[in-house]
Design a protein around this motif. Structure first.
Motif, mmCIF file in Angstrom:
data_model
loop_
_atom_site.group_PDB
_atom_site.id
_atom_site.type_symbol
_atom_site.label_atom_id
_atom_site.label_comp_id
_atom_site.label_asym_id
_atom_site.label_seq_id
_atom_site.Cartn_x
_atom_site.Cartn_y
_atom_site.Cartn_z
ATOM 1 N N GLY A 1 0.780 -1.230 0.000
ATOM 2 C CA GLY A 1 0.000 0.000 0.000
ATOM 3 C C GLY A 1 0.808 1.275 0.000
ATOM 4 N N ALA A 2 2.056 1.267 0.475
ATOM 5 C CA ALA A 2 2.850 2.484 0.577
ATOM 6 C C ALA A 2 3.743 2.646 -0.646
ATOM 7 N N VAL A 3 3.630 3.776 -1.313
ATOM 8 C CA VAL A 3 4.472 4.102 -2.458
ATOM 9 C C VAL A 3 4.908 5.548 -2.334
ATOM 10 N N ASP A 4 5.826 5.962 -3.180
ATOM 11 C CA ASP A 4 6.270 7.351 -3.219
ATOM 12 C C ASP A 4 6.671 7.647 -4.658
ATOM 13 N N LEU A 5 5.660 7.943 -5.506
ATOM 14 C CA LEU A 5 5.879 8.149 -6.928
ATOM 15 C C LEU A 5 5.165 9.413 -7.388
ATOM 16 N N ILE A 6 5.776 10.136 -8.298
ATOM 17 C CA ILE A 6 5.151 11.318 -8.887
ATOM 18 C C ILE A 6 4.478 10.890 -10.187
ATOM 19 N N VAL A 7 3.232 11.287 -10.388
ATOM 20 C CA VAL A 7 2.543 11.016 -11.653
ATOM 21 C C VAL A 7 3.060 12.037 -12.658
ATOM 22 N N THR A 8 3.841 11.576 -13.632
ATOM 23 C CA THR A 8 4.386 12.495 -14.634
ATOM 24 C C THR A 8 3.478 12.601 -15.853
ATOM 25 N N ASP A 9 2.588 11.616 -16.040
ATOM 26 C CA ASP A 9 1.588 11.687 -17.109
ATOM 27 C C ASP A 9 0.513 10.650 -16.826
ATOM 28 N N CYS A 10 -0.697 10.914 -17.280
ATOM 29 C CA CYS A 10 -1.823 10.002 -17.090
ATOM 30 C C CYS A 10 -2.855 10.296 -18.168
ATOM 31 N N ALA A 11 -3.364 9.256 -18.817
ATOM 32 C CA ALA A 11 -4.309 9.448 -19.922
ATOM 33 C C ALA A 11 -5.230 8.250 -20.061
ATOM 34 N N LEU A 12 -6.423 8.502 -20.606
ATOM 35 C CA LEU A 12 -7.305 7.421 -21.052
ATOM 36 C C LEU A 12 -6.821 7.000 -22.429
ATOM 37 N N ILE A 13 -6.739 5.700 -22.659
ATOM 38 C CA ILE A 13 -6.292 5.204 -23.961
ATOM 39 C C ILE A 13 -7.272 4.146 -24.459
ATOM 40 N N THR A 14 -7.299 3.947 -25.758
ATOM 41 C CA THR A 14 -8.117 2.895 -26.353
ATOM 42 C C THR A 14 -7.262 1.652 -26.525
ATOM 43 N N LEU A 15 -7.763 0.540 -26.011
ATOM 44 C CA LEU A 15 -7.096 -0.750 -26.153
ATOM 45 C C LEU A 15 -7.913 -1.630 -27.077
ATOM 46 N N LEU A 16 -7.264 -2.576 -27.714
ATOM 47 C CA LEU A 16 -7.936 -3.534 -28.585
ATOM 48 C C LEU A 16 -7.505 -4.926 -28.147
ATOM 49 N N ASP A 17 -8.470 -5.733 -27.729
ATOM 50 C CA ASP A 17 -8.189 -7.094 -27.279
ATOM 51 C C ASP A 17 -9.134 -8.073 -27.956
ATOM 52 N N LYS A 18 -8.748 -9.348 -27.937
ATOM 53 C CA LYS A 18 -9.593 -10.417 -28.481
ATOM 54 C C LYS A 18 -10.526 -10.923 -27.393
ATOM 55 N N ALA A 19 -11.810 -10.827 -27.630
ATOM 56 C CA ALA A 19 -12.818 -11.393 -26.738
ATOM 57 C C ALA A 19 -13.263 -12.719 -27.359
ATOM 58 N N PHE A 20 -13.831 -13.593 -26.511
ATOM 59 C CA PHE A 20 -14.251 -14.883 -27.064
ATOM 60 C C PHE A 20 -15.354 -15.507 -26.228
ATOM 61 N N ALA A 21 -16.069 -16.430 -26.873
ATOM 62 C CA ALA A 21 -17.064 -17.285 -26.226
ATOM 63 C C ALA A 21 -16.733 -18.711 -26.662
ATOM 64 N N ARG A 22 -16.314 -19.571 -25.718
ATOM 65 C CA ARG A 22 -15.824 -20.925 -26.037
ATOM 66 C C ARG A 22 -16.899 -21.876 -26.584
ATOM 67 N N PRO A 23 -18.076 -21.921 -25.977
ATOM 68 C CA PRO A 23 -19.006 -22.948 -26.473
ATOM 69 C C PRO A 23 -19.268 -22.841 -27.977
ATOM 70 N N THR A 24 -19.274 -21.617 -28.501
ATOM 71 C CA THR A 24 -19.548 -21.430 -29.930
ATOM 72 C C THR A 24 -18.292 -21.102 -30.723
ATOM 73 N N ASN A 25 -17.148 -21.007 -30.030
ATOM 74 C CA ASN A 25 -15.872 -20.636 -30.649
ATOM 75 C C ASN A 25 -15.920 -19.298 -31.382
ATOM 76 N N ASP A 26 -16.743 -18.400 -30.884
ATOM 77 C CA ASP A 26 -16.799 -17.045 -31.444
ATOM 78 C C ASP A 26 -15.633 -16.228 -30.900
ATOM 79 N N GLN A 27 -15.053 -15.380 -31.752
ATOM 80 C CA GLN A 27 -14.021 -14.422 -31.360
ATOM 81 C C GLN A 27 -14.321 -13.097 -32.028
ATOM 82 N N TRP A 28 -14.008 -12.022 -31.331
ATOM 83 C CA TRP A 28 -14.201 -10.696 -31.908
ATOM 84 C C TRP A 28 -13.198 -9.736 -31.291
ATOM 85 N N ASP A 29 -12.955 -8.639 -32.009
ATOM 86 C CA ASP A 29 -12.091 -7.581 -31.504
ATOM 87 C C ASP A 29 -12.912 -6.684 -30.596
#
Length: 192
Positions: free
Chosen positions: A82-110
């Protein structure tokens, strides 16, 4: 080299919570991961307290299990009791792209989703590199087969940062403890 990557491009203006850039320049003093909810609380030297949350999460109706994930280097930074000592030099919301899936039907999507990217520095005079590369936090939703434990469904959700509001009930409880009364102590009768 991770530290030389450019700043992620800014995202939409209508995101939930506070602007992550508001944390730039603040000194992070504490990190606490909730054991009951997908949330990470960050406490800063100036008294600011914020929480990283999952968009749409409702503690009363949690739905599919959600977890905040992060890259291993950020996990290492945050794994200091729980204890840290760091300065936030930058912080931003970013868009990520990951592979999602549903196993029973073997569906995958971005799956596009929002993550929060941090860059930290060390206070002057402290050992170690003066600035870290980018670190990221994101939300993953998954469902596992009850008998095999295999992940049968995985998708992702947006995360955001918001001010941490203390409930009046907790503040009252802390006030009682400070005054020497524990929750088990009898409450003195009201004057008549």
């Amino acid at each position: 080299m991770a530290g030389s990557r450019p700043r992620p491009p800014p995202l939409r203006l209508d995101h939930l919570g506070i602007n992550p850039a508001d944390l730039v320049g603040k000194v992070l003093k504490s990190v606490r991961r909730s054991s009951a909810h997908p949330a990470i609380s960050l406490g800063f030297e100036d008294g600011t307290n914020v929480q990283i949350r999952v968009d749409g999460y409702d503690p009363i109706h949690p739905g599919l299990p959600k977890a905040l994930e992060m890259d291993s280097s950020l996990s290492d930074l945050f794994a200091t009791d729980g204890a840290v000592d760091l300065i936030v030099t930058d912080c931003a919301l970013i868009t990520l792209l990951d592979k999602a899936f549903a196993r029973p039907t073997n569906d995958q999507w971005d799956q596009n989703h929002l993550g929060i990217a941090f860059k930290f520095g060390r206070p002057a005079g402290e050992p170690g590199p003066t600035e870290s590369g980018w670190h990221c936090v994101w939300a993953m939703l998954s469902d596992h087969d009850a008998t095999t434990g295999e992940c049968v469904f995985r998708t992702y959700d947006d995360v955001y940062i918001d001010h941490l509001q203390r409930s009046p009930r907790k503040q009252k409880h802390r006030a009682r403890r400070k005054s020497g009364l524990s929750s088990e102590s009898p409450v003195p009768p009201w004057p008549k």
